[in-house]
Design an enzyme around this catalytic site. Sequence first.
Site, PDB file in Angstrom:
ATOM      1  N   HIS A 186       0.842  -1.214   0.000  1.00 49.15           N
ATOM      2  CA  HIS A 186       0.000   0.000   0.000  1.00 49.15           C
ATOM      3  C   HIS A 186       0.873   1.259   0.000  1.00 49.15           C
ATOM      4  O   HIS A 186       0.425   2.327   0.418  1.00 49.15           O
ATOM      5  CB  HIS A 186      -0.909   0.071   1.252  1.00 49.15           C
ATOM      6  N   ARG A 247      -7.900 -11.740   5.479  1.00 49.85           N
ATOM      7  CA  ARG A 247      -6.537 -12.125   5.891  1.00 49.85           C
ATOM      8  C   ARG A 247      -6.378 -12.014   7.404  1.00 49.85           C
ATOM      9  O   ARG A 247      -6.878 -11.071   8.018  1.00 49.85           O
ATOM     10  CB  ARG A 247      -5.493 -11.219   5.224  1.00 49.85           C
TER      11      ARG A 247
END
Length: 404
Positions: A186, A247
């Site tokens: 990210h 996740r």
Amino acid sequence: MKILILNAGSSSIKYQLMDLEDVHHFTLPAFGLVEKIGESMGRITHKTCVNGLNSTIVEESPIPTHTEGMARVVALLTDADKGVIREASEIQGVGHRVLSCGEVYTDPVLIDDQVKAAIREFFPLGPLHNPPNLMGIEVAQRFFPNAPQVAVFDTAFHQTMPPKAFLYAVPYAWYTDYRLRRYGFHGTSHKFITAATAEYLGKPVEQTSLISIHLGNGCSITAVRNGKSVDTSMGVTPLEGLVMGTRSGDLDPAAIEYIMEQTGMNIHDTTNALNKQSGLKGICEVNDMRDVVEAAAGGDQMAEIALQMFTYRIQKYIGAYMAVLPKLDAIVFTAGIGQNSFPVRARICDGLEHLGIRLDIQKNMASADNTREIQQDGAPIQLLVIPTNEELQIALETKQIIDG
Ligand code: ADP
């Protein structure tokens, strides 16, 4: 400058055609998604905005390869009737989102054979993303042979982390021989947020320190000291760190052997379960935060626990990053959940008043699409909501490289 931004996945191509001068002056004449490439039926959703008029075209037909998908995109962009450009050569640059280049590049780079080799070298560390990213580059080079192609790496922003933050406490040879370390992801979003925070606060980026909290399907949090990433929650892969949609985030590594022994699952299936069947989904069966919040509000106990786990993990990281940052200008929420979910922001801030985190309930609940403050008047730490725009960041960096 007309720039095409591409994010090629294993069976998809996300694209945006941006016409931009700088971060405040740009338009988005067309964008879309090619999906289900290689499946029996593919789909292209192509959206345009010309002179304020929006239109959407959806095409369904088999799309055997990325090359065919890109050919359709070019045809839609240049369509005599509904196209937004006359010919492909009007595109002056192509910016590619690329997952990882390890430690090779710390900035975006003009793509040549050496860059492609570096992306290929990191296939084992980004097996789901780097191969299709490279395929996207090769396809784009064929369709736009005269446009400079730029790779913008999702890991690059975190290359400023010091060894104490990026090394795992494992045999050092695992790092030197196999490049096992924390890379963080990210990065494009955290970099965009860093620049936007500095601008909002009216400070030079080099003097701006913040905690950037990106909460989308994937979630990560980054400590930024004087404009540079000094720690981040994701690791050698995007599995480490926060609780995410599907996740697990942080986990005792010994749990993997134990659960494999108990279930008889192999390592591939176990890792797959940690990536795709865990996180919010693992606890309460849904991974869309809107559904989790709604279920929790309706009295669903497991949704409530999932929400508590999600926000508690973020609180722990905020505490950790406040401890390692000598000064802090702002805590910034971004991405789908961070920008939109006021209940999640409220839960994250709840109980952190002793750290100077004082949320204004009304400001937090006001919905808006722009950058805004949500802390109480006079609070020591600014709490900001800033919409991220990774494609714009990629376009800006692509333009910067082209402009030299
Ligand atoms: P990606 O990581 O795929 O770019 P996004 O940044 O679009 O994802 O974020 C997707 C997440 O944002 C989903 O969990 C979705 O539930 C959540 N989200 C989007 N809008 C809202 C909303 N209004 N309230 C709560 N969550 C939202």
